[in-house]
Design an enzyme around this catalytic site. Structure first.
Site, PDB file in Angstrom:
ATOM      1  N   TYR A 103       0.852  -1.203   0.000  1.00  0.00           N
ATOM      2  CA  TYR A 103       0.000   0.000   0.000  1.00  0.00           C
ATOM      3  C   TYR A 103       0.891   1.258   0.000  1.00  0.00           C
ATOM      4  CZ  TYR A 103      -4.497   2.338   0.531  1.00  0.00           C
ATOM      5  OH  TYR A 103      -5.618   3.103   0.325  1.00  0.00           O
ATOM      6  N   LYS A 156      -3.203   8.370   2.748  1.00  0.00           N
ATOM      7  CA  LYS A 156      -4.433   8.183   3.543  1.00  0.00           C
ATOM      8  C   LYS A 156      -4.253   8.744   4.960  1.00  0.00           C
ATOM      9  CE  LYS A 156      -7.134   6.121   0.545  1.00  0.00           C
ATOM     10  NZ  LYS A 156      -8.074   6.973  -0.205  1.00  0.00           N
TER      11      LYS A 156
HETATM   12  P1  NAP Z   1     -12.334   3.482  -8.385  1.00  0.00           P
HETATM   13  O1  NAP Z   1     -13.661   2.983  -8.777  1.00  0.00           O
HETATM   14  O2  NAP Z   1     -11.200   3.226  -9.324  1.00  0.00           O
HETATM   15  O3  NAP Z   1     -12.441   5.036  -8.038  1.00  0.00           O
HETATM   16  C1  NAP Z   1     -11.306   5.858  -7.961  1.00  0.00           C
HETATM   17  C2  NAP Z   1     -11.721   7.134  -8.628  1.00  0.00           C
HETATM   18  O4  NAP Z   1     -10.708   8.134  -8.494  1.00  0.00           O
HETATM   19  C3  NAP Z   1     -11.948   6.957 -10.127  1.00  0.00           C
HETATM   20  O5  NAP Z   1     -13.200   7.501 -10.477  1.00  0.00           O
HETATM   21  C4  NAP Z   1     -10.813   7.757 -10.719  1.00  0.00           C
HETATM   22  O6  NAP Z   1     -11.071   8.241 -12.001  1.00  0.00           O
HETATM   23  C5  NAP Z   1     -10.707   8.859  -9.714  1.00  0.00           C
HETATM   24  N1  NAP Z   1      -9.530   9.695  -9.912  1.00  0.00           N
HETATM   25  C6  NAP Z   1      -8.228   9.342  -9.896  1.00  0.00           C
HETATM   26  N2  NAP Z   1      -7.467  10.407 -10.190  1.00  0.00           N
HETATM   27  C7  NAP Z   1      -8.318  11.447 -10.395  1.00  0.00           C
HETATM   28  C8  NAP Z   1      -8.144  12.812 -10.740  1.00  0.00           C
HETATM   29  N3  NAP Z   1      -6.925  13.356 -10.925  1.00  0.00           N
HETATM   30  N4  NAP Z   1      -9.252  13.594 -10.881  1.00  0.00           N
HETATM   31  C9  NAP Z   1     -10.484  13.096 -10.711  1.00  0.00           C
HETATM   32  N5  NAP Z   1     -10.717  11.807 -10.385  1.00  0.00           N
HETATM   33  C10 NAP Z   1      -9.625  10.999 -10.239  1.00  0.00           C
HETATM   34  O7  NAP Z   1     -11.866   2.844  -6.994  1.00  0.00           O
HETATM   35  P2  NAP Z   1     -12.491   2.876  -5.514  1.00  0.00           P
HETATM   36  O8  NAP Z   1     -11.872   1.714  -4.831  1.00  0.00           O
HETATM   37  O9  NAP Z   1     -13.945   3.009  -5.559  1.00  0.00           O
HETATM   38  O10 NAP Z   1     -11.834   4.186  -4.891  1.00  0.00           O
HETATM   39  C11 NAP Z   1     -12.581   5.236  -4.293  1.00  0.00           C
HETATM   40  C12 NAP Z   1     -11.933   5.660  -2.984  1.00  0.00           C
HETATM   41  O11 NAP Z   1     -12.094   4.610  -2.038  1.00  0.00           O
HETATM   42  C13 NAP Z   1     -10.440   5.926  -3.083  1.00  0.00           C
HETATM   43  O12 NAP Z   1     -10.109   7.023  -2.257  1.00  0.00           O
HETATM   44  C14 NAP Z   1      -9.851   4.657  -2.489  1.00  0.00           C
HETATM   45  O13 NAP Z   1      -8.549   4.849  -1.967  1.00  0.00           O
HETATM   46  C15 NAP Z   1     -10.857   4.393  -1.402  1.00  0.00           C
HETATM   47  N6  NAP Z   1     -10.836   3.060  -0.819  1.00  0.00           N
HETATM   48  C16 NAP Z   1     -10.918   1.966  -1.625  1.00  0.00           C
HETATM   49  C17 NAP Z   1     -10.892   0.702  -1.050  1.00  0.00           C
HETATM   50  C18 NAP Z   1     -10.962  -0.532  -1.910  1.00  0.00           C
HETATM   51  O14 NAP Z   1     -10.587  -1.616  -1.435  1.00  0.00           O
HETATM   52  N7  NAP Z   1     -11.433  -0.444  -3.139  1.00  0.00           N
HETATM   53  C19 NAP Z   1     -10.797   0.544   0.341  1.00  0.00           C
HETATM   54  C20 NAP Z   1     -10.742   1.697   1.135  1.00  0.00           C
HETATM   55  C21 NAP Z   1     -10.747   2.946   0.541  1.00  0.00           C
HETATM   56  P3  NAP Z   1     -10.253   7.527 -13.218  1.00  0.00           P
HETATM   57  O15 NAP Z   1     -10.705   6.102 -13.243  1.00  0.00           O
HETATM   58  O16 NAP Z   1     -10.646   8.331 -14.395  1.00  0.00           O
HETATM   59  O17 NAP Z   1      -8.785   7.638 -12.904  1.00  0.00           O
END
Ligand code: NAP
Length: 265
Positions: free
Chosen positions: A155, A162
């Site tokens: 990570y 984070k």
């Molecule tokens: P996700 O569907 O890939 O969402 C991540 C989003 O961030 C995408 O829409 C991506 O857009 C966007 N993004 C990245 N760079 C960007 C930028 N410069 N401007 C605008 N948007 C941008 O994945 P997710 O897991 O749902 O992630 C959402 C949040 O949850 C993140 O903060 C992640 O760290 C957190 N989280 C995830 C998990 C897990 O296991 N999945 C666990 C805990 C926390 P693009 O696709 O266009 O880059």
């Protein structure tokens, strides 16, 4: 209908597996009107298709690293919604090569990029949207992960981002509380999304959580969505500056020995 009559913006929907999409669906179910953002033309069509069934929703371009995009988004929201009641911030990014191997090898620009997209963006978006929220019982939520509190293999730089994000939540909560705006984070357990796929060994993480977490399973997108509704609604009106773990209890486990675990059933 916990969000009846409320209007909010959801940043971070990439596809139907996105955590932001889980929160958006739950918010729409509870009566909220939503604005969605997409990053770049590449994703416009697919996000447009996904959000179409959400009545009254609008779609705006936004790269969170671009101040002009943030300014334009705030202007459009003012025109379309007049004011807003919530912001869902669910964005993170790190260079793929920094999510593998040793943290000590993190590059200067990789470190800065992860911080910019994943933590500073919450400050920039909050500042731009504050005039639309000020004086209302508004709520801002962001998404964090246990890797910001403890070391999780691979990570790496995202864990440090984070940690910064969670502290950002506390400072923003202190700044914005007197204006009636609350700021909280959900620290979600691992969910199979596009962003998660970039973390080396992610599948193993899912298996580890389901065998060790008190609830003996992984969290679902719907459960995170419902926790999001709680934080966005007046049900949580006394909560700010908080990081709520929605991870089937995994974060409370310090050491797990299968022979000491209570028998199931
Ligand atoms: P996700 O569907 O890939 O969402 C991540 C989003 O961030 C995408 O829409 C991506 O857009 C966007 N993004 C990245 N760079 C960007 C930028 N410069 N401007 C605008 N948007 C941008 O994945 P997710 O897991 O749902 O992630 C959402 C949040 O949850 C993140 O903060 C992640 O760290 C957190 N989280 C995830 C998990 C897990 O296991 N999945 C666990 C805990 C926390 P693009 O696709 O266009 O880059």
């Amino acid at each position: 209908m916990l969000l009846q009559g409320k209007k909010g913006v959801v940043v971070g929907v990439a596809n139907k597996r996105s955590i932001a999409w889980g929160i958006a669906q739950a918010a729409a179910r509870e009566g909220a009107r939503l604005a969605f953002t997409y990053q770049g033309e590449r994703l416009k069509e697919s996000v447009e298709e996904l959000v179409k069934p959400i009545e009254g929703s609008i779609l705006l371009p936004l790269d969170v690293t671009k101040d002009d995009d943030i300014k334009a988004m705030a202007e459009t929201l003012k025109k379309e919604f007049s004011e807003i009641d919530f912001l869902v911030h669910a964005v993170a990014f790190a260079k793929p090569e920094e999510l593998d191997g040793n943290f000590v090898d993190t590059s200067r620009d990789g470190y800065a990029l992860a911080q910019d997209v994943s933590a500073y963006s919450l400050v920039a978006l909050t500042r731009a949207l504050l005039p639309l929220m000020e004086g209302r019982p508004a709520s801002i939520i962001t998404l964090s992960y246990l890797g910001g509190e403890r070391v999780i293999p691979n990570y790496n730089v995202m864990g440090v981002a984070k940690a910064a994000l969670e502290m950002t939540v506390r400072y923003l909560a202190a700044d914005l509380g007197p204006k009636g705006v609350r700021v909280n984070a959900i620290s979600a357990g691992p969910v199979k999304t596009l962003a998660a796929a970039g973390i080396h060994g992610f599948r193993r993480m899912l298996g580890q959580v389901s065998s060790v977490a008190p609830l003996r399973r992984n969290v679902t997108q719907e459960e995170i969505g419902d926790a999001g509704v709680f934080l966005l609604s007046s049900m949580s009106r006394g909560v700010t500056g908080e990081v709520i773990h929605v991870d089937c209890g995994y974060h409370v486990i310090g050491m797990f020995t299968p022979e000491a675990a209570p028998a199931e059933g």
